[in-house]
Every structure is written in structure tokens, then in C-alpha cells.
Write an enzyme that holds these catalytic residues in place. Structure first.
Site, PDB file in Angstrom:
ATOM      1  N   ARG A  57      11.809  -6.174   5.134  1.00  0.00           N
ATOM      2  CA  ARG A  57      11.531  -4.791   4.743  1.00  0.00           C
ATOM      3  C   ARG A  57      12.443  -3.809   5.488  1.00  0.00           C
ATOM      4  O   ARG A  57      12.745  -4.009   6.661  1.00  0.00           O
ATOM      5  CB  ARG A  57      10.066  -4.489   5.057  1.00  0.00           C
ATOM      6  CG  ARG A  57       9.649  -3.067   4.786  1.00  0.00           C
ATOM      7  CD  ARG A  57       8.165  -2.926   4.699  1.00  0.00           C
ATOM      8  NE  ARG A  57       7.491  -2.933   5.990  1.00  0.00           N
ATOM      9  CZ  ARG A  57       6.185  -2.679   6.131  1.00  0.00           C
ATOM     10  NH1 ARG A  57       5.441  -2.421   5.078  1.00  0.00           N
ATOM     11  NH2 ARG A  57       5.639  -2.694   7.320  1.00  0.00           N
ATOM     12  N   ARG A 117      -0.568  -9.022  13.286  1.00  0.00           N
ATOM     13  CA  ARG A 117      -1.100  -8.019  12.347  1.00  0.00           C
ATOM     14  C   ARG A 117      -1.917  -8.692  11.245  1.00  0.00           C
ATOM     15  O   ARG A 117      -2.943  -8.170  10.806  1.00  0.00           O
ATOM     16  CB  ARG A 117       0.037  -7.180  11.767  1.00  0.00           C
ATOM     17  CG  ARG A 117       0.586  -6.175  12.793  1.00  0.00           C
ATOM     18  CD  ARG A 117       1.991  -5.733  12.467  1.00  0.00           C
ATOM     19  NE  ARG A 117       2.087  -4.986  11.245  1.00  0.00           N
ATOM     20  CZ  ARG A 117       3.215  -4.878  10.536  1.00  0.00           C
ATOM     21  NH1 ARG A 117       4.316  -5.483  10.946  1.00  0.00           N
ATOM     22  NH2 ARG A 117       3.226  -4.177   9.435  1.00  0.00           N
ATOM     23  N   ARG A 119      -9.764   0.587   8.731  1.00  0.00           N
ATOM     24  CA  ARG A 119      -9.324  -0.766   9.055  1.00  0.00           C
ATOM     25  C   ARG A 119     -10.374  -1.532   9.847  1.00  0.00           C
ATOM     26  O   ARG A 119     -10.158  -2.698  10.169  1.00  0.00           O
ATOM     27  CB  ARG A 119      -8.036  -0.703   9.873  1.00  0.00           C
ATOM     28  CG  ARG A 119      -6.766  -0.859   9.032  1.00  0.00           C
ATOM     29  CD  ARG A 119      -5.576  -0.579   9.925  1.00  0.00           C
ATOM     30  NE  ARG A 119      -4.430  -1.367   9.628  1.00  0.00           N
ATOM     31  CZ  ARG A 119      -3.267  -0.872   9.207  1.00  0.00           C
ATOM     32  NH1 ARG A 119      -3.137   0.417   8.972  1.00  0.00           N
ATOM     33  NH2 ARG A 119      -2.246  -1.662   9.029  1.00  0.00           N
ATOM     34  N   LYS A 133       0.827  -1.215   0.000  1.00  0.00           N
ATOM     35  CA  LYS A 133       0.000   0.000   0.000  1.00  0.00           C
ATOM     36  C   LYS A 133       0.864   1.269   0.000  1.00  0.00           C
ATOM     37  O   LYS A 133       0.678   2.144  -0.823  1.00  0.00           O
ATOM     38  CB  LYS A 133      -0.939   0.038   1.230  1.00  0.00           C
ATOM     39  CG  LYS A 133      -1.887  -1.132   1.320  1.00  0.00           C
ATOM     40  CD  LYS A 133      -2.898  -0.948   2.450  1.00  0.00           C
ATOM     41  CE  LYS A 133      -2.317  -0.946   3.848  1.00  0.00           C
ATOM     42  NZ  LYS A 133      -1.684  -2.216   4.259  1.00  0.00           N
ATOM     43  N   ARG A 153      11.281  -1.649  10.902  1.00  0.00           N
ATOM     44  CA  ARG A 153      10.207  -1.284  11.834  1.00  0.00           C
ATOM     45  C   ARG A 153      10.151  -2.274  12.982  1.00  0.00           C
ATOM     46  O   ARG A 153      10.304  -3.474  12.781  1.00  0.00           O
ATOM     47  CB  ARG A 153       8.858  -1.280  11.095  1.00  0.00           C
ATOM     48  CG  ARG A 153       8.522   0.057  10.495  1.00  0.00           C
ATOM     49  CD  ARG A 153       7.330   0.001   9.601  1.00  0.00           C
ATOM     50  NE  ARG A 153       6.148  -0.563  10.226  1.00  0.00           N
ATOM     51  CZ  ARG A 153       4.945  -0.561   9.664  1.00  0.00           C
ATOM     52  NH1 ARG A 153       4.777  -0.014   8.477  1.00  0.00           N
ATOM     53  NH2 ARG A 153       3.903  -1.098  10.280  1.00  0.00           N
TER      54      ARG A 153
HETATM   55  P1  AMP Z   1       0.790   0.353   9.069  1.00  0.00           P
HETATM   56  O1  AMP Z   1       2.002   1.180   8.869  1.00  0.00           O
HETATM   57  O2  AMP Z   1      -0.335   0.760   8.139  1.00  0.00           O
HETATM   58  O3  AMP Z   1       1.080  -1.121   9.001  1.00  0.00           O
HETATM   59  O4  AMP Z   1       0.250   0.655  10.553  1.00  0.00           O
HETATM   60  C1  AMP Z   1       1.060   0.404  11.676  1.00  0.00           C
HETATM   61  C2  AMP Z   1       0.222   0.309  12.921  1.00  0.00           C
HETATM   62  O5  AMP Z   1      -0.447   1.560  13.159  1.00  0.00           O
HETATM   63  C3  AMP Z   1      -0.885  -0.728  12.897  1.00  0.00           C
HETATM   64  O6  AMP Z   1      -0.413  -2.038  13.211  1.00  0.00           O
HETATM   65  C4  AMP Z   1      -1.824  -0.171  13.978  1.00  0.00           C
HETATM   66  O7  AMP Z   1      -1.325  -0.410  15.277  1.00  0.00           O
HETATM   67  C5  AMP Z   1      -1.732   1.335  13.724  1.00  0.00           C
HETATM   68  N1  AMP Z   1      -2.758   1.749  12.734  1.00  0.00           N
HETATM   69  C6  AMP Z   1      -2.534   2.249  11.485  1.00  0.00           C
HETATM   70  N2  AMP Z   1      -3.682   2.532  10.869  1.00  0.00           N
HETATM   71  C7  AMP Z   1      -4.678   2.218  11.726  1.00  0.00           C
HETATM   72  C8  AMP Z   1      -6.108   2.261  11.675  1.00  0.00           C
HETATM   73  N3  AMP Z   1      -6.764   2.703  10.581  1.00  0.00           N
HETATM   74  N4  AMP Z   1      -6.804   1.842  12.757  1.00  0.00           N
HETATM   75  C9  AMP Z   1      -6.185   1.412  13.867  1.00  0.00           C
HETATM   76  N5  AMP Z   1      -4.850   1.322  13.983  1.00  0.00           N
HETATM   77  C10 AMP Z   1      -4.084   1.719  12.927  1.00  0.00           C
END
Ligand code: AMP
Length: 218
Positions: free
Chosen positions: A123, A167, A89, A14, A156
Site C-alpha cells: 500500500r 494489527r 474498535r 475502509k 505507512r
Molecule cells: P488505521 O489507519 O485505521 O489503520 O489506524 C491506525 C492506528 O491508529 C491503529 O493501528 C491504532 O493504533 C490507531 N487507531 C485508529 N483508530 C482507533 C480506535 N478506534 N481505537 C484505538 N486506536 C485507534
């Protein structure tokens, strides 16, 4: 003016595709993950709360996420399009989004779990500009250094096997039901499938652009 969601599991691509589309289309990208990673650098009650969810690979509570999203949408210049990356989400978030803005299209990235697990564990990300690399399949020219800004690359903290597993579980349980939600609402979908580990991102972005053009959205 494009109003899109880029949708898919963690590691589906994404962020990588959205940042390339941002340059090509001149739209804004709202990446919830990036916003939260910036937020947790601060010292505040909210940041320690958010950090505790992120570390476990759990979702930050909907009320917090929706407020953050609203604030970022409000900052987008009038007439400029946007791509939402990592939002919504949950069903609750999707329903809230519905009351805030219309969505033209969902770009759904379909990637098998085995590719996701392999990708996430290898990554790397630039600390300065956020560009995404992979030590096996999307290597920088110089190891550990960003091609674009020469910033240092890091892994990360949630890209570890245990958190990745959680996740993916959270995605299956809480996020994937949104596909049915948007299909029922007849929001158009662009489905993009990845079948191999070494799929070049530029090719995938070209495919997305071609599909957006077909729909007069690019
Ligand atoms: P990402 O970089 O998109 O994988 O997001 C990293 C982390 O941020 C996720 O594992 C969640 O803990 C938090 N997060 C990101 N977007 C959301 C969302 N829309 N709702 C809830 N938690 C989020």
C-alpha cells in the site's frame, strides 16, 4: 441523513471506499487513523503517547479515542451525514458511541487475511490528500506521484510485516466481537465480500451505493 460505520480489518478497504462514498454522497468521513496520524505530527505529551501505540499496531486507549471522536462529531454541520472509519474498535468504544448517536447501518467489509497482508505490504498513500494506492493493484499513473494532487506517495510506518501481524491480531481479539454486538442490537448490516486481490474499488463502491439506496440511505 446517513449515519454509518464502515467496518472491517486493517486493509479491508475502509478508507478507500469511505473517501469515494464521501464524494458521491456529500457526507463527512471521520477516519480515526487519519486523525491520529495528523496528531502525532505535533509535539505534545498526548501525541507521543498516541505514537507509541500506533507504532506497535496497538489500540490507543478508549478514553482518548472517545474524546477525539466527540470533538470531530461536534464539528459536523447540522443535517450532514457521516461515515465512521476505524471507530469503534472496542466494545467500550461501541457502548460509548451508543450514548452519543444512533447508527443507521454498518457496512461490513469481509476480506480474507491473505489478501489483507498482500495489500497492506504494497500500500502507498498520498502525503498531501491521503488517497490510497497500491504498487501492484491500484497503481498511480506516474510511479510515486498522486493522480489527484501530484503529491508524493509514502508507505505507512505501521504497514510493515511485524506490525501488520499485530494489527490483525488486535482486530480479531478486540474489534471483530463488535459484529455480534451490533447484530444483537439489530443494526442493519451491508456485507461486502472481497475474494480477489485485483477487485476494482469503484465496483465495490457501486455495490455499497446500491445497497444504501435499497434502504433509502442514499
Ligand atoms: P488505521 O489507519 O485505521 O489503520 O489506524 C491506525 C492506528 O491508529 C491503529 O493501528 C491504532 O493504533 C490507531 N487507531 C485508529 N483508530 C482507533 C480506535 N478506534 N481505537 C484505538 N486506536 C485507534
Amino acid at each position: 441523513m446517513l449515519k454509518a460505520i464502515i467496518f472491517g480489518a486493517p486493509g479491508a478497504g475502509k478508507g478507500t471506499y469511505a473517501s469515494r462514498l464521501q464524494t458521491k454522497l456529500g457526507v463527512d468521513v471521520i477516519s480515526m487513523g487519519d486523525i491520529f496520524r495528523e496528531l502525532v505530527k505535533e509535539k505534545s505529551e498526548l501525541s507521543s503517547k498516541v505514537k507509541s501505540y500506533m507504532e506497535k499496531g496497538a489500540l490507543v486507549p478508549d478514553d482518548v479515542v472517545v474524546e477525539v471522536l466527540k470533538a470531530h462529531l461536534a464539528k459536523i454541520s447540522k443535517g450532514k451525514g457521516f461515515i465512521l472509519d476505524g471507530f469503534p474498535r472496542t466494545l467500550e468504544q461501541a457502548k460509548k458511541l451508543d450514548t452519543i448517536t444512533k447508527i443507521d447501518v454498518i457496512m461490513q467489509l469481509i476480506v480474507p487475511d491473505w489478501i489483507i497482508i498482500e495489500r497492506l505490504s504494497t500500500r502507498r498513500i498520498c502525503k498531501n490528500c491521503g488517497t490510497v494506492y497500491n504498487v501492484k493493484f491500484l497503481k498511480p499513473k506516474v510511479e510515486g506521484v498522486c493522480d489527484k494532487c501530484e503529491g508524493p506517495l509514502y508507505q505507512r510506518s505501521d504497514d510493515n510485516p511485524e506490525t501488520i501481524k499485530n494489527r490483525l491480531k488486535v482486530y480479531q481479539e478486540q474489534t471483530s466481537p463488535l459484529i455480534a454486538f451490533y447484530k444483537e442490537k439489530k443494526v442493519p448490516f451491508i456485507e461486502l465480500e472481497t475474494k480477489t486481490l485485483d477487485q476494482p474499488p469503484d465496483l465495490m463502491v457501486e455495490k455499497l451505493l446500491a445497497e444504501l439506496k435499497k434502504r433509502n440511505l442514499a
